[in-house]
Design a protein around this motif. Structure first.
Motif, PDB file in Angstrom:
ATOM      1  N   LYS A 225       0.828  -1.199   0.000  1.00 28.75           N
ATOM      2  CA  LYS A 225       0.000   0.000   0.000  1.00 28.75           C
ATOM      3  C   LYS A 225       0.869   1.259   0.000  1.00 28.75           C
ATOM      4  O   LYS A 225       0.569   2.247  -0.671  1.00 28.75           O
ATOM      5  N   THR A 226       1.955   1.206   0.781  1.00 25.44           N
ATOM      6  CA  THR A 226       2.859   2.363   0.858  1.00 25.44           C
ATOM      7  C   THR A 226       3.466   2.673  -0.504  1.00 25.44           C
ATOM      8  O   THR A 226       3.508   3.820  -0.950  1.00 25.44           O
ATOM      9  N   VAL A 227       3.937   1.603  -1.158  1.00 31.23           N
ATOM     10  CA  VAL A 227       4.517   1.780  -2.493  1.00 31.23           C
ATOM     11  C   VAL A 227       3.473   2.327  -3.464  1.00 31.23           C
ATOM     12  O   VAL A 227       3.743   3.218  -4.275  1.00 31.23           O
ATOM     13  N   GLY A 228       2.251   1.810  -3.358  1.00 30.91           N
ATOM     14  CA  GLY A 228       1.185   2.273  -4.242  1.00 30.91           C
ATOM     15  C   GLY A 228       0.875   3.745  -4.045  1.00 30.91           C
ATOM     16  O   GLY A 228       0.678   4.492  -5.016  1.00 30.91           O
ATOM     17  N   VAL A 229       0.833   4.161  -2.777  1.00 30.80           N
ATOM     18  CA  VAL A 229       0.565   5.576  -2.486  1.00 30.80           C
ATOM     19  C   VAL A 229       1.683   6.463  -3.035  1.00 30.80           C
ATOM     20  O   VAL A 229       1.431   7.512  -3.643  1.00 30.80           O
ATOM     21  N   VAL A 230       2.933   6.029  -2.837  1.00 31.43           N
ATOM     22  CA  VAL A 230       4.085   6.799  -3.343  1.00 31.43           C
ATOM     23  C   VAL A 230       4.013   6.939  -4.857  1.00 31.43           C
ATOM     24  O   VAL A 230       4.214   8.028  -5.417  1.00 31.43           O
ATOM     25  N   LEU A 231       3.725   5.832  -5.539  1.00 30.57           N
ATOM     26  CA  LEU A 231       3.641   5.866  -6.996  1.00 30.57           C
ATOM     27  C   LEU A 231       2.504   6.769  -7.463  1.00 30.57           C
ATOM     28  O   LEU A 231       2.636   7.518  -8.443  1.00 30.57           O
TER      29      LEU A 231
END
Length: 251
Positions: free
Chosen positions: A10-16
């Motif tokens: 989820k963190t990676v998705g938000v960053v992207l």
């Protein structure tokens, strides 16, 4: 373990997602501002040309109107010295200089390797339509980088009125003094040629009474040498020399 993976994903998705949104905003701003930036660049060029023409103070803020009224842009084949049609609607002599098909190799210590075959010139007219000044775009080496300017001449094609540098990266207080009005004023009335040969030069202790020389900048020998080489090149046989000798603007 799966919960940790899910959190990391989820963190990676938000960053992207944030990066994507930011890139879209930046790209949109760049596209949206492009026309404004180009318009401001043209206006800035007009201002510099009007300064070289001695008309900037008379513009009273109406840069485009004053430019359109008194300045005429034409194009010159530098080899023949003759007027030619504009190579294209958005022709840029500096971009043309990068292409072997539209430029020639330069010899000498001027700071650039090639010069365009065709260059713009700017004819300044009075209210009666007579040419009062001829303005030439010039560029050449400074201490740190190329310097770009306009050389303004009387209608005789020999007497200097202005040398205006509008882009330079020289050391403030030293080479940067090329933009000092006091030093710019030293060019007024200087003569380019003597017995048909380029005579103008920048040198130490030239003296105001010497019609063919301008005082070098104090503590800026390399910048002064660059200005000297620049002016001598562009008014010589490989620059605007053939055009100035033909005085095509009189026909």
């Amino acid at each position: 373990m799966s919960a940790k993976k899910e959190t990391f994903g989820k963190t990676v998705g938000v960053v992207l997602a944030v990066c994507l949104v930011c890139s879209i905003i930046v790209s949109g701003a760049a596209v949206g501002l492009r026309d404004i930036q180009q318009s401001n660049a043209k206006k800035d060029q007009m201002s510099n040309i009007l300064q070289a023409a001695g008309l900037l103070s008379e513009a009273n803020g109406d840069i485009q109107g004053t430019y359109s009224k008194f300045v005429e842009q034409k194009f010159v084949d530098l080899s023949s010295g003759e007027f030619v049609d504009a190579p294209s609607a958005d022709y840029d002599m500096y971009k043309a200089a990068k292409e072997p098909s539209t430029s020639v190799k330069v010899e000498g210590n001027v700071g650039f390797q090639r010069r365009a075959d065709v260059a713009p010139v700017y004819l300044v007219h009075d209210t009666a339509g007579a040419v009062t000044r001829v303005i030439l775009p010039v560029h050449g080496s400074g201490l740190w980088d190329l310097m770009y300017g306009f050389l303004a001449l009387d209608a005789d094609g020999e007497t200097v009125r202005e040398l205006i540098y509008y882009q330079q990266k020289e050391t403030p207080g030293l080479g940067g003094e090329v933009q000092n009005p006091a030093w710019q004023a030293k060019w007024d009335g200087k003569q380019l040629y003597k017995d048909g040969e380029v005579a103008i030069e920048v040198k130490k202790a030239a003296g105001d009474e010497n019609p063919y020389a301008v005082d070098a900048l104090s503590g800026a020998t390399l910048t002064s040498n660059g200005v000297n080489n620049t002016v001598q090149y562009w008014v010589g046989d490989n620059g605007f020399g053939p055009f100035l000798k033909k005085q095509a603007w009189r026909s």
